[in-house]
Write a protein that holds these residues in place. Structure first.
Motif, PDB file in Angstrom:
ATOM      1  N   ASP A  91      49.125  46.165  32.746  1.00  0.00           N
ATOM      2  CA  ASP A  91      48.639  45.702  31.447  1.00  0.00           C
ATOM      3  C   ASP A  91      49.059  46.736  30.402  1.00  0.00           C
ATOM      4  O   ASP A  91      48.610  47.899  30.464  1.00  0.00           O
ATOM      5  N   PRO A  92      49.926  46.381  29.456  1.00  0.00           N
ATOM      6  CA  PRO A  92      50.382  47.386  28.488  1.00  0.00           C
ATOM      7  C   PRO A  92      49.257  47.963  27.641  1.00  0.00           C
ATOM      8  O   PRO A  92      49.379  49.079  27.117  1.00  0.00           O
ATOM      9  N   ALA A  93      48.149  47.238  27.521  1.00  0.00           N
ATOM     10  CA  ALA A  93      47.044  47.737  26.689  1.00  0.00           C
ATOM     11  C   ALA A  93      46.295  48.868  27.381  1.00  0.00           C
ATOM     12  O   ALA A  93      45.739  49.741  26.709  1.00  0.00           O
ATOM     13  N   SER A  94      46.272  48.859  28.709  1.00  0.00           N
ATOM     14  CA  SER A  94      45.490  49.870  29.433  1.00  0.00           C
ATOM     15  C   SER A  94      46.352  50.761  30.323  1.00  0.00           C
ATOM     16  O   SER A  94      45.903  51.823  30.759  1.00  0.00           O
ATOM     17  N   GLY A  95      47.550  50.307  30.627  1.00  0.00           N
ATOM     18  CA  GLY A  95      48.398  51.033  31.570  1.00  0.00           C
ATOM     19  C   GLY A  95      47.990  50.822  33.021  1.00  0.00           C
ATOM     20  O   GLY A  95      48.558  51.435  33.926  1.00  0.00           O
ATOM     21  N   ARG A  96      47.019  49.937  33.234  1.00  0.00           N
ATOM     22  CA  ARG A  96      46.534  49.707  34.606  1.00  0.00           C
ATOM     23  C   ARG A  96      47.050  48.371  35.139  1.00  0.00           C
ATOM     24  O   ARG A  96      47.399  47.477  34.362  1.00  0.00           O
ATOM     25  N   PRO A  97      47.033  48.198  36.486  1.00  0.00           N
ATOM     26  CA  PRO A  97      47.380  46.882  37.029  1.00  0.00           C
ATOM     27  C   PRO A  97      46.426  45.814  36.497  1.00  0.00           C
ATOM     28  O   PRO A  97      45.274  46.105  36.147  1.00  0.00           O
ATOM     29  N   TRP A  98      46.883  44.586  36.462  1.00  0.00           N
ATOM     30  CA  TRP A  98      46.018  43.473  36.071  1.00  0.00           C
ATOM     31  C   TRP A  98      44.966  43.255  37.161  1.00  0.00           C
ATOM     32  O   TRP A  98      45.201  43.564  38.322  1.00  0.00           O
ATOM     33  N   PRO A  99      43.818  42.672  36.802  1.00  0.00           N
ATOM     34  CA  PRO A  99      42.836  42.318  37.847  1.00  0.00           C
ATOM     35  C   PRO A  99      43.457  41.315  38.827  1.00  0.00           C
ATOM     36  O   PRO A  99      44.422  40.630  38.497  1.00  0.00           O
ATOM     37  N   ALA A 100      42.890  41.252  40.019  1.00  0.00           N
ATOM     38  CA  ALA A 100      43.402  40.306  41.022  1.00  0.00           C
ATOM     39  C   ALA A 100      43.068  38.869  40.624  1.00  0.00           C
ATOM     40  O   ALA A 100      42.081  38.610  39.920  1.00  0.00           O
ATOM     41  N   ILE A 101      43.883  37.934  41.102  1.00  0.00           N
ATOM     42  CA  ILE A 101      43.551  36.511  40.925  1.00  0.00           C
ATOM     43  C   ILE A 101      42.375  36.203  41.861  1.00  0.00           C
ATOM     44  O   ILE A 101      42.439  36.500  43.051  1.00  0.00           O
ATOM     45  N   PRO A 102      41.299  35.607  41.345  1.00  0.00           N
ATOM     46  CA  PRO A 102      40.167  35.289  42.222  1.00  0.00           C
ATOM     47  C   PRO A 102      40.594  34.384  43.390  1.00  0.00           C
ATOM     48  O   PRO A 102      41.399  33.475  43.215  1.00  0.00           O
ATOM     49  N   GLU A 103      40.058  34.679  44.572  1.00  0.00           N
ATOM     50  CA  GLU A 103      40.420  33.905  45.772  1.00  0.00           C
ATOM     51  C   GLU A 103      40.192  32.412  45.570  1.00  0.00           C
ATOM     52  O   GLU A 103      40.958  31.581  46.041  1.00  0.00           O
ATOM     53  N   ALA A 104      39.093  32.078  44.908  1.00  0.00           N
ATOM     54  CA  ALA A 104      38.787  30.651  44.708  1.00  0.00           C
ATOM     55  C   ALA A 104      39.857  29.969  43.848  1.00  0.00           C
ATOM     56  O   ALA A 104      40.178  28.799  44.055  1.00  0.00           O
ATOM     57  N   TRP A 105      40.430  30.690  42.891  1.00  0.00           N
ATOM     58  CA  TRP A 105      41.493  30.120  42.049  1.00  0.00           C
ATOM     59  C   TRP A 105      42.749  29.887  42.904  1.00  0.00           C
ATOM     60  O   TRP A 105      43.427  28.875  42.746  1.00  0.00           O
ATOM     61  N   LEU A 106      43.049  30.860  43.774  1.00  0.00           N
ATOM     62  CA  LEU A 106      44.223  30.705  44.638  1.00  0.00           C
ATOM     63  C   LEU A 106      44.042  29.520  45.583  1.00  0.00           C
ATOM     64  O   LEU A 106      44.990  28.765  45.840  1.00  0.00           O
ATOM     65  N   ALA A 107      42.817  29.367  46.086  1.00  0.00           N
ATOM     66  CA  ALA A 107      42.546  28.242  46.995  1.00  0.00           C
ATOM     67  C   ALA A 107      42.736  26.917  46.253  1.00  0.00           C
ATOM     68  O   ALA A 107      43.348  25.971  46.771  1.00  0.00           O
ATOM     69  N   ASP A 108      42.233  26.844  45.040  1.00  0.00           N
ATOM     70  CA  ASP A 108      42.395  25.616  44.251  1.00  0.00           C
ATOM     71  C   ASP A 108      43.861  25.358  43.929  1.00  0.00           C
ATOM     72  O   ASP A 108      44.338  24.223  43.998  1.00  0.00           O
ATOM     73  N   ALA A 109      44.576  26.424  43.557  1.00  0.00           N
ATOM     74  CA  ALA A 109      45.995  26.256  43.209  1.00  0.00           C
ATOM     75  C   ALA A 109      46.771  25.713  44.396  1.00  0.00           C
ATOM     76  O   ALA A 109      47.614  24.809  44.249  1.00  0.00           O
ATOM     77  N   ALA A 110      46.476  26.241  45.585  1.00  0.00           N
ATOM     78  CA  ALA A 110      47.187  25.780  46.781  1.00  0.00           C
ATOM     79  C   ALA A 110      46.862  24.315  47.060  1.00  0.00           C
ATOM     80  O   ALA A 110      47.750  23.513  47.381  1.00  0.00           O
ATOM     81  N   ARG A 111      45.627  23.938  46.916  1.00  0.00           N
ATOM     82  CA  ARG A 111      45.242  22.543  47.184  1.00  0.00           C
ATOM     83  C   ARG A 111      45.818  21.598  46.146  1.00  0.00           C
ATOM     84  O   ARG A 111      46.282  20.510  46.461  1.00  0.00           O
ATOM     85  N   LEU A 112      45.780  22.001  44.899  1.00  0.00           N
ATOM     86  CA  LEU A 112      46.353  21.151  43.846  1.00  0.00           C
ATOM     87  C   LEU A 112      47.863  21.004  44.028  1.00  0.00           C
ATOM     88  O   LEU A 112      48.414  19.904  43.889  1.00  0.00           O
ATOM     89  N   ALA A 113      48.530  22.114  44.341  1.00  0.00           N
ATOM     90  CA  ALA A 113      49.987  22.053  44.525  1.00  0.00           C
ATOM     91  C   ALA A 113      50.317  21.191  45.741  1.00  0.00           C
ATOM     92  O   ALA A 113      51.195  20.314  45.670  1.00  0.00           O
TER      93      ALA A 113
END
Ligand SMILES: O=C(O)CCC(=O)C(=O)O
Ligand SMILES: [Mn+2]
Length: 224
Positions: A91-113
């Motif tokens: 993240d250029p604003a903080s210099g830190r890695p972005w937060p992780a994608i929530p597991e539930a979002w990944l599960a939904d993305a996989a099912r929708l795809a």
């Protein structure tokens, strides 16, 4: 707003996606899933991510502020500044890695795809767009990713918006679709590089999101 009655089907996948049967093919490669998301859970998730990586107005390469405020989660976050559009691990604003994608979002993305005909979707990037009233996105392609064989999974929360697909050319006649809170749009295949736009968000108030529209876009940015 609660889930629409009768749409919820429990699942062993710990996602927030309510019903895997009911996607609508708008055109070849484009699938619309109406009212399938747990809006409250998604909005809570967005707030957690925004606490670590606050929404900010990015600058176009031409030096203009974008009307949509953005944050990211995932290994790669989409950014824009004078050096251009690209993905960044930090993240250029903080210099830190972005937060992780929530597991539930990944599960939904996989099912929708999968339900849309893209069974191997493994997103590593998740852009979160926040539209205030009047904010919009002009016609563009999503083309900063390394692998266009992977689809795009796009989730809508909060105020409704008019989404426009222009097809393979920016000036192509638009087909519009109204996106409401809880809807998911998946596009890939021959539609993966279609130009698309979001019309200015109309004034209103959503019971959970107030005067904002949020969009969560999950993509595969790096080669698998
Ligand atoms: O807000 C949306 O529905 C689409 C956003 C989009 O096209 C993008 O972030 O590239
Ligand atoms: Mn886009």
């Amino acid at each position: 707003m609660p889930r629409r009655p009768g749409r919820y089907a429990s699942s062993s996948v710990a996602g927030l996606f309510a019903d895997a049967a009911g996607g609508e093919a708008l055109a070849s490669g484009i699938h619309l899933w109406r009212g399938v998301l747990d809006e409250r859970a998604y909005l809570d998730g967005i707030a957690v991510i925004a606490a670590a990586a606050p929404f900010r107005s990015m600058m176009t390469p031409g030096g203009r502020p974008m009307s949509v405020a953005m944050s990211n989660c995932g290994a790669l976050g989409w950014i824009s500044d004078a050096a251009g559009y690209r993905y960044s691990t930090l993240d250029p604003a903080s210099g830190r890695p972005w937060p992780a994608i929530p597991e539930a979002w990944l599960a939904d993305a996989a099912r929708l795809a999968t339900g849309s005909g893209y069974p191997d979707f493994r997103p590593d990037a998740c852009l979160i767009n926040r539209y205030a009233v009047g904010a919009r996105m002009t016609a563009h392609q999503d083309r900063n990713e390394a692998d266009f064989s992977q689809p795009i999974v796009s989730l809508s929360l909060g105020l409704p918006a008019t989404f426009a697909f222009h097809g393979p050319s920016r000036t192509g006649r638009a087909t519009t679709v109204e996106l409401a809170s809880g809807d998911a749009l998946v596009w890939g295949g021959e539609a993966r590089l279609f130009y698309h736009a979001v019309r200015p968000v109309r004034a209103g108030s959503h019971p959970l999101a107030g005067a904002f529209r949020y969009n969560i876009t999950m993509r595969r940015a790096a080669h698998q």
